[in-house]
Design a protein around this motif. Structure first.
Motif, PDB file in Angstrom:
ATOM      1  N   VAL A   9     100.474   8.797  36.555  1.00  0.00           N
ATOM      2  CA  VAL A   9      99.550   7.892  37.234  1.00  0.00           C
ATOM      3  C   VAL A   9      99.903   7.931  38.713  1.00  0.00           C
ATOM      4  CG1 VAL A   9      98.957   5.468  37.641  1.00  0.00           C
ATOM      5  CG2 VAL A   9      99.006   6.358  35.313  1.00  0.00           C
ATOM      6  N   LEU A  10      98.906   8.201  39.555  1.00  0.00           N
ATOM      7  CA  LEU A  10      99.107   8.320  40.992  1.00  0.00           C
ATOM      8  C   LEU A  10      98.442   7.151  41.699  1.00  0.00           C
ATOM      9  CD1 LEU A  10      99.934   9.985  43.525  1.00  0.00           C
ATOM     10  CD2 LEU A  10      97.734  11.167  43.310  1.00  0.00           C
ATOM     11  N   ALA A  11      99.198   6.465  42.577  1.00  0.00           N
ATOM     12  CA  ALA A  11      98.664   5.347  43.355  1.00  0.00           C
ATOM     13  C   ALA A  11      98.867   5.646  44.838  1.00  0.00           C
ATOM     14  CB  ALA A  11      99.368   4.046  42.965  1.00  0.00           C
ATOM     15  N   ARG A  18      95.610  11.513  48.320  1.00  0.00           N
ATOM     16  CA  ARG A  18      95.526  11.278  46.874  1.00  0.00           C
ATOM     17  C   ARG A  18      94.934  12.492  46.160  1.00  0.00           C
ATOM     18  NH1 ARG A  18      92.855   6.870  47.061  1.00  0.00           N
ATOM     19  NH2 ARG A  18      90.757   7.641  46.601  1.00  0.00           N
ATOM     20  N   GLU A  19      93.827  13.000  46.693  1.00  0.00           N
ATOM     21  CA  GLU A  19      93.199  14.155  46.067  1.00  0.00           C
ATOM     22  C   GLU A  19      94.080  15.393  46.158  1.00  0.00           C
ATOM     23  OE1 GLU A  19      90.458  14.057  44.207  1.00  0.00           O
ATOM     24  OE2 GLU A  19      90.604  11.896  44.568  1.00  0.00           O
ATOM     25  N   VAL A  33      96.579  11.430  34.792  1.00  0.00           N
ATOM     26  CA  VAL A  33      95.688  10.696  33.885  1.00  0.00           C
ATOM     27  C   VAL A  33      94.911   9.604  34.609  1.00  0.00           C
ATOM     28  CG1 VAL A  33      97.035  11.231  31.822  1.00  0.00           C
ATOM     29  CG2 VAL A  33      97.619   9.213  33.194  1.00  0.00           C
ATOM     30  N   ALA A  34      95.390   9.205  35.802  1.00  0.00           N
ATOM     31  CA  ALA A  34      94.660   8.242  36.625  1.00  0.00           C
ATOM     32  C   ALA A  34      95.140   8.384  38.062  1.00  0.00           C
ATOM     33  CB  ALA A  34      94.883   6.809  36.135  1.00  0.00           C
ATOM     34  N   ALA A  35      94.197   8.293  39.014  1.00  0.00           N
ATOM     35  CA  ALA A  35      94.517   8.318  40.439  1.00  0.00           C
ATOM     36  C   ALA A  35      93.790   7.154  41.084  1.00  0.00           C
ATOM     37  CB  ALA A  35      94.095   9.645  41.068  1.00  0.00           C
ATOM     38  N   VAL A  36      94.547   6.166  41.568  1.00  0.00           N
ATOM     39  CA  VAL A  36      93.950   4.926  42.054  1.00  0.00           C
ATOM     40  C   VAL A  36      94.326   4.694  43.512  1.00  0.00           C
ATOM     41  CG1 VAL A  36      93.992   3.942  39.735  1.00  0.00           C
ATOM     42  CG2 VAL A  36      95.897   3.489  41.299  1.00  0.00           C
ATOM     43  N   LYS A  44      96.699  -1.549  35.035  1.00  0.00           N
ATOM     44  CA  LYS A  44      95.705  -1.189  34.018  1.00  0.00           C
ATOM     45  C   LYS A  44      95.791   0.290  33.672  1.00  0.00           C
ATOM     46  CE  LYS A  44      90.813  -1.553  32.779  1.00  0.00           C
ATOM     47  NZ  LYS A  44      90.764  -0.197  32.194  1.00  0.00           N
ATOM     48  N   ALA A  45      96.009   1.137  34.683  1.00  0.00           N
ATOM     49  CA  ALA A  45      96.117   2.572  34.432  1.00  0.00           C
ATOM     50  C   ALA A  45      97.305   2.879  33.533  1.00  0.00           C
ATOM     51  CB  ALA A  45      96.226   3.329  35.750  1.00  0.00           C
ATOM     52  N   VAL A  46      98.423   2.194  33.771  1.00  0.00           N
ATOM     53  CA  VAL A  46      99.614   2.416  32.944  1.00  0.00           C
ATOM     54  C   VAL A  46      99.377   1.919  31.530  1.00  0.00           C
ATOM     55  CG1 VAL A  46     102.029   1.748  32.604  1.00  0.00           C
ATOM     56  CG2 VAL A  46     101.234   2.459  34.869  1.00  0.00           C
TER      57      VAL A  46
END
Length: 221
Positions: A9-11, A18-19, A33-36, A44-46
């Motif tokens: 998960v990337l924040a 980010r990209e 699996v998620a980039a926020v 929530k992503a975790v």
């Protein structure tokens, strides 16, 4: 042996960075699996994806203070095995200590790297693997600042100069082999120094995670 495929998960609130990190991690075989872009989305992503690792900045929306760090430390309390790698532009020793203290009693790895000091892609990927495997990685500049703030009459003052060198490299996440290469000594010599460090810092085999506890003692000093 190939490195394991990790779920990440990337924040990061900077869209271009980010990209770029998503593309980099996926190019080397990992699943983002998620980039926020907001610290409020990390939990929530975790919960939704149960990743191996969270890579996060410190200052993020909504308050642009230490929102990302606070989100990460809260997640570690709920998920003790979660690895957290902080990737930031701030060499703030208070942030680094807060992150490392959140790891006491946890099996998850920890890392604190400065964006503008990650010299190569391989260095970043190595830190990702180390933290995901339960290791600790701290940027050498942060270690230097912490050492500069060191005061007298602390447990670390009982260490010899060579033991302090070994402990500083341990704080950077180096293995015994990496420490031996950096100091141009043998691995048995490094092991002997580490044993001396544990003894002088009062860390017994029953303490568990003595390597992380030794690094914490060093950083707190």
């Amino acid at each position: 042996m190939a490195n394991p495929r990790l779920r990440v998960v990337l924040a990061e609130d900077a869209a271009l960075l980010r990209e770029g990190l998503v593309e980099l991690l996926e190019r080397f075989g990992h699943d983002v699996v998620a980039a926020v872009g907001d610290s409020r989305e990390v939990a929530k992503a975790v919960e939704d994806h149960r990743p191996d690792l969270v890579v996060t900045d410190v200052r993020m929306p909504p308050d642009f203070q230490d929102d990302g760090l606070r989100a990460a430390t809260a997640l570690r309390e709920r998920h003790p095995g979660l690895g957290v790698l902080v990737l930031t532009q701030y060499a703030a020793t208070a942030y680094a200590c807060e992150l490392l203290e959140s790891g006491e009693g946890s099996e998850g790895g920890l890392g604190y790297l400065l964006k503008d000091r990650v010299g190569t892609v391989a260095e970043f990927l190595s830190a990702v693997q180390c933290v995901a495997a339960g290791g600790t990685v701290v940027d050498p500049e942060v270690v230097r600042q912490l050492l500069g703030n060191r005061r007298t009459s602390k447990p670390v003052d009982r260490l010899t100069a060579r033991e302090r060198d070994v402990l500083a490299l341990m704080a950077e996440g180096r293995t015994n082999g990496g420490i031996a290469a950096a100091l141009h000594v043998s691995q048995p010599t490094v092991a002997k120094n580490i044993g001396g460090i544990f003894q002088k810092l009062g860390l017994t085999e029953g303490d568990g995670h003595r390597r992380v506890l030794a690094v914490l003692t060093y950083l707190r000093s």
